[in-house]
Design a protein around this motif. Structure first.
Motif, PDB file in Angstrom:
ATOM      1  N   CYS A  11       0.819  -1.222   0.000  1.00 18.51           N
ATOM      2  CA  CYS A  11       0.000   0.000   0.000  1.00 18.51           C
ATOM      3  C   CYS A  11       0.850   1.269   0.000  1.00 18.51           C
ATOM      4  O   CYS A  11       0.357   2.339  -0.345  1.00 18.51           O
ATOM      5  N   TYR A  18      -6.090   0.185  -6.585  1.00 12.01           N
ATOM      6  CA  TYR A  18      -7.252   0.410  -5.721  1.00 12.01           C
ATOM      7  C   TYR A  18      -7.856  -0.888  -5.196  1.00 12.01           C
ATOM      8  O   TYR A  18      -8.501  -0.904  -4.148  1.00 12.01           O
ATOM      9  N   PHE A  21      -7.360  -2.143  -1.480  1.00 13.96           N
ATOM     10  CA  PHE A  21      -7.959  -1.386  -0.385  1.00 13.96           C
ATOM     11  C   PHE A  21      -9.466  -1.601  -0.282  1.00 13.96           C
ATOM     12  O   PHE A  21     -10.123  -1.872  -1.277  1.00 13.96           O
ATOM     13  N   ARG A  22      -9.992  -1.425   0.925  1.00 17.97           N
ATOM     14  CA  ARG A  22     -11.429  -1.239   1.131  1.00 17.97           C
ATOM     15  C   ARG A  22     -11.640   0.270   1.139  1.00 17.97           C
ATOM     16  O   ARG A  22     -10.871   0.984   1.779  1.00 17.97           O
ATOM     17  N   SER A  23     -12.643   0.757   0.438  1.00 17.36           N
ATOM     18  CA  SER A  23     -12.829   2.199   0.311  1.00 17.36           C
ATOM     19  C   SER A  23     -14.219   2.636   0.734  1.00 17.36           C
ATOM     20  O   SER A  23     -15.183   1.888   0.584  1.00 17.36           O
ATOM     21  N   SER A  24     -14.293   3.864   1.240  1.00 15.36           N
ATOM     22  CA  SER A  24     -15.584   4.491   1.533  1.00 15.36           C
ATOM     23  C   SER A  24     -15.435   5.999   1.333  1.00 15.36           C
ATOM     24  O   SER A  24     -14.358   6.555   1.541  1.00 15.36           O
ATOM     25  N   GLN A  25     -16.503   6.631   0.903  1.00 16.54           N
ATOM     26  CA  GLN A  25     -16.502   8.068   0.662  1.00 16.54           C
ATOM     27  C   GLN A  25     -16.660   8.816   1.982  1.00 16.54           C
ATOM     28  O   GLN A  25     -17.462   8.429   2.818  1.00 16.54           O
ATOM     29  N   SER A  39     -11.945  10.451   0.366  1.00 23.48           N
ATOM     30  CA  SER A  39     -12.359   9.098   0.724  1.00 23.48           C
ATOM     31  C   SER A  39     -11.370   8.496   1.716  1.00 23.48           C
ATOM     32  O   SER A  39     -10.277   9.010   1.931  1.00 23.48           O
ATOM     33  N   GLN A  41      -9.441   4.884   2.645  1.00 23.65           N
ATOM     34  CA  GLN A  41      -9.061   3.563   2.157  1.00 23.65           C
ATOM     35  C   GLN A  41      -8.375   2.822   3.295  1.00 23.65           C
ATOM     36  O   GLN A  41      -7.612   3.423   4.050  1.00 23.65           O
ATOM     37  N   LYS A  70      -2.666  10.909  -1.304  1.00 20.34           N
ATOM     38  CA  LYS A  70      -3.108  10.023  -0.239  1.00 20.34           C
ATOM     39  C   LYS A  70      -2.025   9.882   0.811  1.00 20.34           C
ATOM     40  O   LYS A  70      -0.832   9.863   0.498  1.00 20.34           O
TER      41      LYS A  70
END
Length: 117
Positions: A11, A18, A21-25, A39, A41, A70
């Motif tokens: 990472c 992408y 990773f687990r992603s969320s806004q 977001s 990650q 990031k």
């Protein structure tokens, strides 16, 4: 400047994908006229949490190019990160990763003040 140890995890590599990773806004930073998407990650391997700041840029004839930054955030600091202070958090880190969504663009490590232009 916040010290971030490099663990040697995939990472940390500028070219990490992408799917690692687990992603969320988190939301949109409307500061000025940025319209930057923010977001969260989390690395599937080492579980570290990253803040990702993606801002649209237009240079010359290009349209639809995104510039992204990031950086790692601690679990203790994560609840305090908002879309409006994410850029400030990234600038406070010892290092972050940045790049653009153009095919010929390569990602790299950065530190300090972020130039969005």
């Amino acid at each position: 400047m916040e010290k971030i140890l490099k663990l040697g995890c995939a990472c940390e590599k500028p070219d990490s994908h992408y799917t690692e990773f687990r992603s969320s806004q988190l939301g949109t930073d409307h500061t000025g006229s940025r319209k930057a998407e923010v977001s969260i990650q989390q690395c599937k391997l080492c579980q570290r949490i990253w803040i990702v700041y993606t801002v649209p840029v237009q240079t010359g004839d290009e349209h639809g190019t995104l510039r992204w930054f990031k950086g790692i955030v601690s679990k203790k600091d994560r609840p305090h990160i908002t879309p409006e202070n994410a850029l400030e958090h990234l600038e406070s880190l010892e290092w972050y990763v940045y790049g653009e969504t153009r095919p010929e663009s390569t990602a790299a490590f950065g530190e300090g003040k972020i130039n969005l232009n």
